[in-house]
Write a protein that holds these residues in place. Structure first.
Motif, PDB file in Angstrom:
ATOM      1  N   HIS A 164       0.809  -1.230   0.000  1.00 12.55           N
ATOM      2  CA  HIS A 164       0.000   0.000   0.000  1.00 12.55           C
ATOM      3  C   HIS A 164       0.840   1.276   0.000  1.00 12.55           C
ATOM      4  O   HIS A 164       0.403   2.306  -0.494  1.00 12.55           O
ATOM      5  N   ASP A 165       2.053   1.216   0.526  1.00 11.24           N
ATOM      6  CA  ASP A 165       2.892   2.411   0.640  1.00 11.24           C
ATOM      7  C   ASP A 165       3.980   2.498  -0.419  1.00 11.24           C
ATOM      8  O   ASP A 165       4.900   3.313  -0.299  1.00 11.24           O
ATOM      9  N   ILE A 166       3.887   1.694  -1.465  1.00  9.23           N
ATOM     10  CA  ILE A 166       4.979   1.668  -2.441  1.00  9.23           C
ATOM     11  C   ILE A 166       5.128   3.008  -3.159  1.00  9.23           C
ATOM     12  O   ILE A 166       6.192   3.335  -3.693  1.00  9.23           O
ATOM     13  N   PRO A 194      -0.144   8.080  -2.277  1.00  6.35           N
ATOM     14  CA  PRO A 194      -1.174   7.108  -2.670  1.00  6.35           C
ATOM     15  C   PRO A 194      -1.396   7.065  -4.183  1.00  6.35           C
ATOM     16  O   PRO A 194      -1.529   5.980  -4.771  1.00  6.35           O
ATOM     17  N   SER A 195      -1.423   8.230  -4.817  1.00  2.43           N
ATOM     18  CA  SER A 195      -1.608   8.286  -6.272  1.00  2.43           C
ATOM     19  C   SER A 195      -0.412   7.682  -7.002  1.00  2.43           C
ATOM     20  O   SER A 195      -0.572   6.981  -8.020  1.00  2.43           O
ATOM     21  N   GLU A 196       0.791   7.931  -6.484  1.00  4.92           N
ATOM     22  CA  GLU A 196       1.983   7.344  -7.087  1.00  4.92           C
ATOM     23  C   GLU A 196       1.959   5.822  -6.948  1.00  4.92           C
ATOM     24  O   GLU A 196       2.386   5.096  -7.848  1.00  4.92           O
ATOM     25  N   GLY A 197       1.466   5.339  -5.811  1.00  2.00           N
ATOM     26  CA  GLY A 197       1.346   3.895  -5.613  1.00  2.00           C
ATOM     27  C   GLY A 197       0.390   3.269  -6.606  1.00  2.00           C
ATOM     28  O   GLY A 197       0.643   2.177  -7.137  1.00  2.00           O
ATOM     29  N   ARG A 198      -0.709   3.953  -6.873  1.00  2.00           N
ATOM     30  CA  ARG A 198      -1.673   3.447  -7.868  1.00  2.00           C
ATOM     31  C   ARG A 198      -1.004   3.325  -9.234  1.00  2.00           C
ATOM     32  O   ARG A 198      -1.185   2.325  -9.944  1.00  2.00           O
ATOM     33  N   LEU A 212      -5.147  -3.965  -6.129  1.00  2.00           N
ATOM     34  CA  LEU A 212      -4.001  -3.457  -5.368  1.00  2.00           C
ATOM     35  C   LEU A 212      -3.836  -1.961  -5.581  1.00  2.00           C
ATOM     36  O   LEU A 212      -3.498  -1.229  -4.643  1.00  2.00           O
ATOM     37  N   ALA A 213      -4.079  -1.492  -6.803  1.00  2.00           N
ATOM     38  CA  ALA A 213      -3.972  -0.071  -7.105  1.00  2.00           C
ATOM     39  C   ALA A 213      -5.016   0.735  -6.337  1.00  2.00           C
ATOM     40  O   ALA A 213      -4.735   1.832  -5.840  1.00  2.00           O
ATOM     41  N   ILE A 214      -6.222   0.191  -6.221  1.00  2.00           N
ATOM     42  CA  ILE A 214      -7.281   0.870  -5.462  1.00  2.00           C
ATOM     43  C   ILE A 214      -6.920   0.938  -3.978  1.00  2.00           C
ATOM     44  O   ILE A 214      -7.107   1.968  -3.321  1.00  2.00           O
ATOM     45  N   ILE A 215      -6.387  -0.140  -3.439  1.00  2.00           N
ATOM     46  CA  ILE A 215      -5.975  -0.149  -2.032  1.00  2.00           C
ATOM     47  C   ILE A 215      -4.927   0.943  -1.792  1.00  2.00           C
ATOM     48  O   ILE A 215      -5.001   1.689  -0.813  1.00  2.00           O
ATOM     49  N   ALA A 216      -3.969   1.039  -2.701  1.00  2.00           N
ATOM     50  CA  ALA A 216      -2.902   2.030  -2.550  1.00  2.00           C
ATOM     51  C   ALA A 216      -3.446   3.450  -2.584  1.00  2.00           C
ATOM     52  O   ALA A 216      -3.099   4.282  -1.742  1.00  2.00           O
TER      53      ALA A 216
END
Length: 230
Positions: A164-166, A194-198, A212-216
């Motif tokens: 989630h924090d990638i 969060p947007s970068e993680g998505r 996974l993108a939505i969770i991020a």
């Protein structure tokens, strides 16, 4: 379990959580009675607080078993750290490593259904994000398990927590590791993660990439409509 500030710790109190150094080796293992030297080093290393088993140093309760094995936790933190390193260097990472990590966490949690104790560990130096990601994954999976989710759904939840924090890879390290208050401009940068993680996760070659993108992107959204990025 009782959480105390470092200046409240007393000799003889028993630690209820482990502390690891930057290499993942234990600096202080849970279940250890505190000594003057341990307390001094904790304060010297700027560890702000610690869980202990009792307020009384004369009442030395052992810590309850964790919801996951310590070796599983150590391996999971190392796997998340390696995944972040791969993504930072290559823009990609080994999804198989994360899936294996999720399998281990789900296995431990499903085999300890009655154990709802979750004592997080403490990481010294700059590995907070990796340890935090594992803690989020464990807590999310525990909730899913209590809700009766299938093993396959639990694995998705676990992967979501681990990754989630990638998006923090897009945040400059000095801002990410800053111990003092962030400026308004620095907080704007933090809020982008969060947007970068998505962006990173939706490009994965995986059938659950969109989930996974939505969770991020949603992990800082609140039920009352506050939070960010939306």
């Amino acid at each position: 379990m009782i959480r105390l500030k470092s200046n409240q710790l007393k000799v003889g109190m028993v630690t209820a959580q482990s502390i690891f150094n930057e290499k993942g080796a234990p600096f202080l293992v849970r279940g250890t009675p505190l000594t003057d030297r341990y307390i001094y080093r904790l304060r010297q290393l700027s560890v702000p607080e610690l869980h202990v088993t009792s307020l009384s140093a004369d009442f030395q309760l052992p810590p309850p078993p964790d919801v996951i094995e310590e070796r599983t936790r150590v391996q999971a933190v190392d796997s998340v750290a390696e995944t972040f390193r791969q993504a930072e260097v290559n823009g990609q990472f080994d999804m198989n490593l994360m899936e294996q990590c999720a399998d281990l966490l789900v296995r431990d949690i499903m085999t300890k259904k009655k154990n709802l104790v979750q004592i997080t560990d403490i990481r010294l130096h700059d590995s907070y994000t990796f340890s935090h990601s594992v803690n989020v994954a464990v807590l999310a999976t525990m909730l899913g398990n209590l809700c009766g989710y299938s093993k396959s759904k639990l694995q998705v939840i676990t992967l979501g927590g681990l990754l989630h924090d990638i998006g923090k890879l897009a945040v400059p390290t000095p801002i990410l590791n800053k111990t003092s208050s962030l400026t308004a401009d620095e907080f704007k940068i933090i809020r982008r993660h969060p947007s970068e993680g998505r962006k990173i996760l939706k490009e994965l070659n995986s059938p659950i990439a969109s989930i996974l993108a939505i969770i991020a992107v949603q992990h800082h959204e609140h039920l009352d409509g506050s939070g960010y990025p939306y």
